[in-house]
Design a protein around this motif. Structure first.
Motif, PDB file in Angstrom:
ATOM      1  N   GLU A   1     -66.901   8.355  68.468  1.00 21.74           N
ATOM      2  CA  GLU A   1     -66.913   9.504  69.380  1.00 21.74           C
ATOM      3  C   GLU A   1     -67.883   9.313  70.549  1.00 21.74           C
ATOM      4  O   GLU A   1     -67.857  10.072  71.506  1.00 21.74           O
ATOM      5  N   THR A   2     -68.712   8.268  70.452  1.00 22.22           N
ATOM      6  CA  THR A   2     -69.700   8.045  71.521  1.00 22.22           C
ATOM      7  C   THR A   2     -69.409   6.794  72.340  1.00 22.22           C
ATOM      8  O   THR A   2     -70.087   6.557  73.348  1.00 22.22           O
ATOM      9  N   VAL A   3     -68.432   6.009  71.901  1.00 18.64           N
ATOM     10  CA  VAL A   3     -68.091   4.773  72.629  1.00 18.64           C
ATOM     11  C   VAL A   3     -66.576   4.672  72.740  1.00 18.64           C
ATOM     12  O   VAL A   3     -65.840   5.269  71.938  1.00 18.64           O
ATOM     13  N   PRO A   4     -66.073   3.931  73.718  1.00 18.84           N
ATOM     14  CA  PRO A   4     -64.617   3.809  73.894  1.00 18.84           C
ATOM     15  C   PRO A   4     -64.002   2.780  72.954  1.00 18.84           C
ATOM     16  O   PRO A   4     -63.332   1.837  73.388  1.00 18.84           O
ATOM     17  N   LEU A   5     -64.224   2.974  71.661  1.00 17.93           N
ATOM     18  CA  LEU A   5     -63.668   2.050  70.667  1.00 17.93           C
ATOM     19  C   LEU A   5     -63.343   2.858  69.424  1.00 17.93           C
ATOM     20  O   LEU A   5     -64.089   3.766  69.042  1.00 17.93           O
ATOM     21  N   SER A   6     -62.225   2.533  68.779  1.00 20.02           N
ATOM     22  CA  SER A   6     -61.795   3.304  67.620  1.00 20.02           C
ATOM     23  C   SER A   6     -62.673   3.004  66.415  1.00 20.02           C
ATOM     24  O   SER A   6     -63.357   1.976  66.348  1.00 20.02           O
ATOM     25  N   ALA A   7     -62.604   3.902  65.445  1.00 21.81           N
ATOM     26  CA  ALA A   7     -63.365   3.696  64.209  1.00 21.81           C
ATOM     27  C   ALA A   7     -62.894   2.435  63.494  1.00 21.81           C
ATOM     28  O   ALA A   7     -63.708   1.699  62.920  1.00 21.81           O
TER      29      ALA A   7
ATOM     30  N   PRO B   1     -66.714 -10.380  65.901  1.00 20.72           N
ATOM     31  CA  PRO B   1     -66.454  -9.284  66.848  1.00 20.72           C
ATOM     32  C   PRO B   1     -66.443  -9.793  68.287  1.00 20.72           C
ATOM     33  O   PRO B   1     -67.193 -10.702  68.634  1.00 20.72           O
ATOM     34  N   THR B   2     -65.577  -9.230  69.086  1.00 18.24           N
ATOM     35  CA  THR B   2     -65.549  -9.585  70.498  1.00 18.24           C
ATOM     36  C   THR B   2     -66.835  -9.078  71.157  1.00 18.24           C
ATOM     37  O   THR B   2     -67.521  -8.203  70.608  1.00 18.24           O
ATOM     38  N   PRO B   3     -67.187  -9.613  72.331  1.00 20.28           N
ATOM     39  CA  PRO B   3     -68.389  -9.104  73.012  1.00 20.28           C
ATOM     40  C   PRO B   3     -68.317  -7.603  73.274  1.00 20.28           C
ATOM     41  O   PRO B   3     -69.334  -6.907  73.182  1.00 20.28           O
ATOM     42  N   GLU B   4     -67.109  -7.112  73.587  1.00 24.24           N
ATOM     43  CA  GLU B   4     -66.963  -5.681  73.840  1.00 24.24           C
ATOM     44  C   GLU B   4     -67.203  -4.860  72.578  1.00 24.24           C
ATOM     45  O   GLU B   4     -67.858  -3.810  72.623  1.00 24.24           O
ATOM     46  N   ALA B   5     -66.654  -5.346  71.460  1.00 23.08           N
ATOM     47  CA  ALA B   5     -66.829  -4.619  70.204  1.00 23.08           C
ATOM     48  C   ALA B   5     -68.285  -4.614  69.774  1.00 23.08           C
ATOM     49  O   ALA B   5     -68.818  -3.592  69.303  1.00 23.08           O
ATOM     50  N   LEU B   6     -68.959  -5.748  69.936  1.00 25.53           N
ATOM     51  CA  LEU B   6     -70.374  -5.815  69.569  1.00 25.53           C
ATOM     52  C   LEU B   6     -71.199  -4.880  70.452  1.00 25.53           C
ATOM     53  O   LEU B   6     -72.069  -4.150  69.949  1.00 25.53           O
ATOM     54  N   ALA B   7     -70.923  -4.886  71.747  1.00 28.77           N
ATOM     55  CA  ALA B   7     -71.677  -4.022  72.659  1.00 28.77           C
ATOM     56  C   ALA B   7     -71.466  -2.548  72.316  1.00 28.77           C
ATOM     57  O   ALA B   7     -72.422  -1.749  72.317  1.00 28.77           O
ATOM     58  N   ALA B   8     -70.216  -2.175  72.004  1.00 28.56           N
ATOM     59  CA  ALA B   8     -69.945  -0.781  71.645  1.00 28.56           C
ATOM     60  C   ALA B   8     -70.648  -0.405  70.344  1.00 28.56           C
ATOM     61  O   ALA B   8     -71.191   0.704  70.215  1.00 28.56           O
ATOM     62  N   TYR B   9     -70.647  -1.297  69.382  1.00 28.53           N
ATOM     63  CA  TYR B   9     -71.299  -1.043  68.088  1.00 28.53           C
ATOM     64  C   TYR B   9     -72.792  -0.801  68.302  1.00 28.53           C
ATOM     65  O   TYR B   9     -73.372   0.156  67.758  1.00 28.53           O
ATOM     66  N   LEU B  10     -73.414  -1.666  69.098  1.00 27.54           N
ATOM     67  CA  LEU B  10     -74.849  -1.531  69.342  1.00 27.54           C
ATOM     68  C   LEU B  10     -75.163  -0.257  70.118  1.00 27.54           C
ATOM     69  O   LEU B  10     -76.168   0.418  69.844  1.00 27.54           O
ATOM     70  N   THR B  11     -74.308   0.084  71.075  1.00 31.86           N
ATOM     71  CA  THR B  11     -74.518   1.314  71.851  1.00 31.86           C
ATOM     72  C   THR B  11     -74.414   2.538  70.952  1.00 31.86           C
ATOM     73  O   THR B  11     -75.233   3.468  71.052  1.00 31.86           O
TER      74      THR B  11
ATOM     75  N   PRO C   1     -82.017  -1.810  74.757  1.00 33.08           N
ATOM     76  CA  PRO C   1     -81.491  -2.918  75.568  1.00 33.08           C
ATOM     77  C   PRO C   1     -82.227  -4.236  75.350  1.00 33.08           C
ATOM     78  O   PRO C   1     -81.622  -5.306  75.417  1.00 33.08           O
ATOM     79  N   ASP C   2     -83.550  -4.179  75.089  1.00 31.46           N
ATOM     80  CA  ASP C   2     -84.296  -5.419  74.933  1.00 31.46           C
ATOM     81  C   ASP C   2     -83.993  -6.126  73.612  1.00 31.46           C
ATOM     82  O   ASP C   2     -84.460  -7.248  73.394  1.00 31.46           O
ATOM     83  N   GLU C   3     -83.211  -5.495  72.727  1.00 29.85           N
ATOM     84  CA  GLU C   3     -82.842  -6.139  71.467  1.00 29.85           C
ATOM     85  C   GLU C   3     -81.406  -6.663  71.474  1.00 29.85           C
ATOM     86  O   GLU C   3     -80.976  -7.311  70.522  1.00 29.85           O
ATOM     87  N   VAL C   4     -80.672  -6.395  72.551  1.00 29.14           N
ATOM     88  CA  VAL C   4     -79.261  -6.789  72.599  1.00 29.14           C
ATOM     89  C   VAL C   4     -79.108  -8.306  72.588  1.00 29.14           C
ATOM     90  O   VAL C   4     -78.213  -8.847  71.952  1.00 29.14           O
ATOM     91  N   ASP C   5     -79.996  -9.012  73.301  1.00 26.43           N
ATOM     92  CA  ASP C   5     -79.893 -10.470  73.375  1.00 26.43           C
ATOM     93  C   ASP C   5     -79.978 -11.104  71.986  1.00 26.43           C
ATOM     94  O   ASP C   5     -79.299 -12.098  71.703  1.00 26.43           O
TER      95      ASP C   5
ATOM     96  N   TRP D   1     -78.963  -9.820  69.200  1.00 34.95           N
ATOM     97  CA  TRP D   1     -77.675  -9.607  68.543  1.00 34.95           C
ATOM     98  C   TRP D   1     -76.614 -10.556  69.121  1.00 34.95           C
ATOM     99  O   TRP D   1     -75.778 -11.082  68.382  1.00 34.95           O
ATOM    100  N   GLN D   2     -76.675 -10.754  70.430  1.00 35.91           N
ATOM    101  CA  GLN D   2     -75.729 -11.663  71.050  1.00 35.91           C
ATOM    102  C   GLN D   2     -75.925 -13.083  70.529  1.00 35.91           C
ATOM    103  O   GLN D   2     -74.965 -13.833  70.345  1.00 35.91           O
ATOM    104  N   LYS D   3     -77.169 -13.460  70.270  1.00 34.60           N
ATOM    105  CA  LYS D   3     -77.440 -14.790  69.710  1.00 34.60           C
ATOM    106  C   LYS D   3     -76.822 -14.919  68.323  1.00 34.60           C
ATOM    107  O   LYS D   3     -76.287 -15.986  67.969  1.00 34.60           O
ATOM    108  N   LEU D   4     -76.886 -13.863  67.538  1.00 29.44           N
ATOM    109  CA  LEU D   4     -76.253 -13.909  66.216  1.00 29.44           C
ATOM    110  C   LEU D   4     -74.750 -14.148  66.351  1.00 29.44           C
ATOM    111  O   LEU D   4     -74.160 -14.932  65.591  1.00 29.44           O
ATOM    112  N   ARG D   5     -74.141 -13.469  67.314  1.00 28.55           N
ATOM    113  CA  ARG D   5     -72.704 -13.669  67.523  1.00 28.55           C
ATOM    114  C   ARG D   5     -72.419 -15.089  68.011  1.00 28.55           C
ATOM    115  O   ARG D   5     -71.465 -15.729  67.554  1.00 28.55           O
ATOM    116  N   ASP D   6     -73.245 -15.600  68.923  1.00 29.92           N
ATOM    117  CA  ASP D   6     -73.048 -16.969  69.417  1.00 29.92           C
ATOM    118  C   ASP D   6     -73.162 -17.979  68.282  1.00 29.92           C
ATOM    119  O   ASP D   6     -72.412 -18.970  68.236  1.00 29.92           O
TER     120      ASP D   6
END
Length: 274
Positions: free
Chosen positions: A39-45, A58-68, A74-78, A80-85
């Motif tokens: 309900e807070t991000v443009p991604l389905s449950a 997860p795609t970059p978009e899905a990961l970003a929505a999950y974190l949001t 914001p300073d912790e997003v990198d 999480w992105q490293k974990l995905r990489d």
């Protein structure tokens, strides 16, 4: 009360399991259901749940929505992105499963979609005109929908054709998409070999008989025989039956010496002046 999540797959690679488990812990710490997150991000449950399923990266978009949705600073997003990489690199590491599985993972893990966006998102029509692949298939490949609606996934060579075309549009992206390039490289080699074979088949055969350049008007049988043999070798090379091996080199050298000796002036008799 929300039902408990499905356990993580036991056979999932460790980096993917770690990413999925940390995402689950993050949601639990935020005390949020997937429905509330959606309900807070443009991604389905369902999409948010898949991001932490451990069954796919997860795609970059899905990961970003999950974190949001979980209010990650914001300073912790990198981190999480490293974990995905790490999960992506592990997915394309050398493994004992068939190469076709890795190629299909290109589409399933969204790597082609990332590459597609890095090239400026060319239209499906332009890709269709360049590659001859249907727009519906291109859409399935580029959106990672490779096995939906009961349709079989696109063949690996089509996925590689799309990846190769996109990599050629932005050569500077090779370092960023090194995992894609490693899969495409054998495909490029096969395409170059196939192209050479096509050119060879289209190459016209030489006419029978000696070369068009005259070898002399004295009718020397030896020179005429060498000329015929040379023409025969040239025809076989043109047809792809021979390569320029040592025998061919020796034969051409023999023809060259014979022609040079014939063209040289005759030695003057003893005591004569020239």
């Amino acid at each position: 009360m929300a039902r408990p999540e499905t356990p993580l797959p036991e056979d999932a690679p460790q980096p993917l399991r770690e990413l999925a488990q940390r995402l689950r812990d993050l949601r639990a710490a935020a005390n949020l259901s997937y429905q509330a997150m959606s309900e807070t991000v443009p991604l389905s449950a369902a999409s948010l749940s898949r991001a932490a399923s451990g069954q796919q990266i997860p795609t970059p978009e899905a990961l970003a929505a999950y974190l949001t949705a979980c209010a990650v600073p914001p300073d912790e997003v990198d981190a999480w992105q490293k974990l995905r990489d790490d999960a992506v690199r592990d997915a394309f590491a050398i493994r004992p499963f068939p190469r076709e599985v890795q190629i299909m993972a290109l589409a399933r893990h969204g790597r082609l979609r990332e590459l597609y966006r890095a090239t400026g998102s060319p239209s499906l029509r332009s890709l269709h005109e360049e590659l001859g692949i249907s727009k519906s298939t291109l859409h399935r490949v580029l959106t990672a929908h490779v096995d939906t609606h009961g349709k079989p996934p696109p063949p690996p060579h089509q996925i590689l054709a799309v990846a190769d075309f996109l990599l050629r549009r932005v050569p500077s992206a090779r370092a960023r998409f090194a995992d894609v390039y490693q899969l495409v490289r054998p495909y490029r080699t096969a395409q170059r070999t196939s192209g050479r074979n096509q050119d060879r088949r289209r190459r016209p055969r030489l006419p029978d008989g000696p070369p068009r350049e005259p070898v002399g008007d004295d009718g020397d049988p030896g020179l005429l025989d060498l000329a015929r043999r040379t023409a025969g070798v040239q025809r076989r090379i043109a047809a792809g039956e021979l390569t320029a091996d040592d025998d061919v080199v020796r034969l051409l050298a023999e023809v060259r010496r014979a022609l040079e000796s014939r063209a040289a002036p005759a030695p003057a008799p003893d005591g004569a002046t020239t």
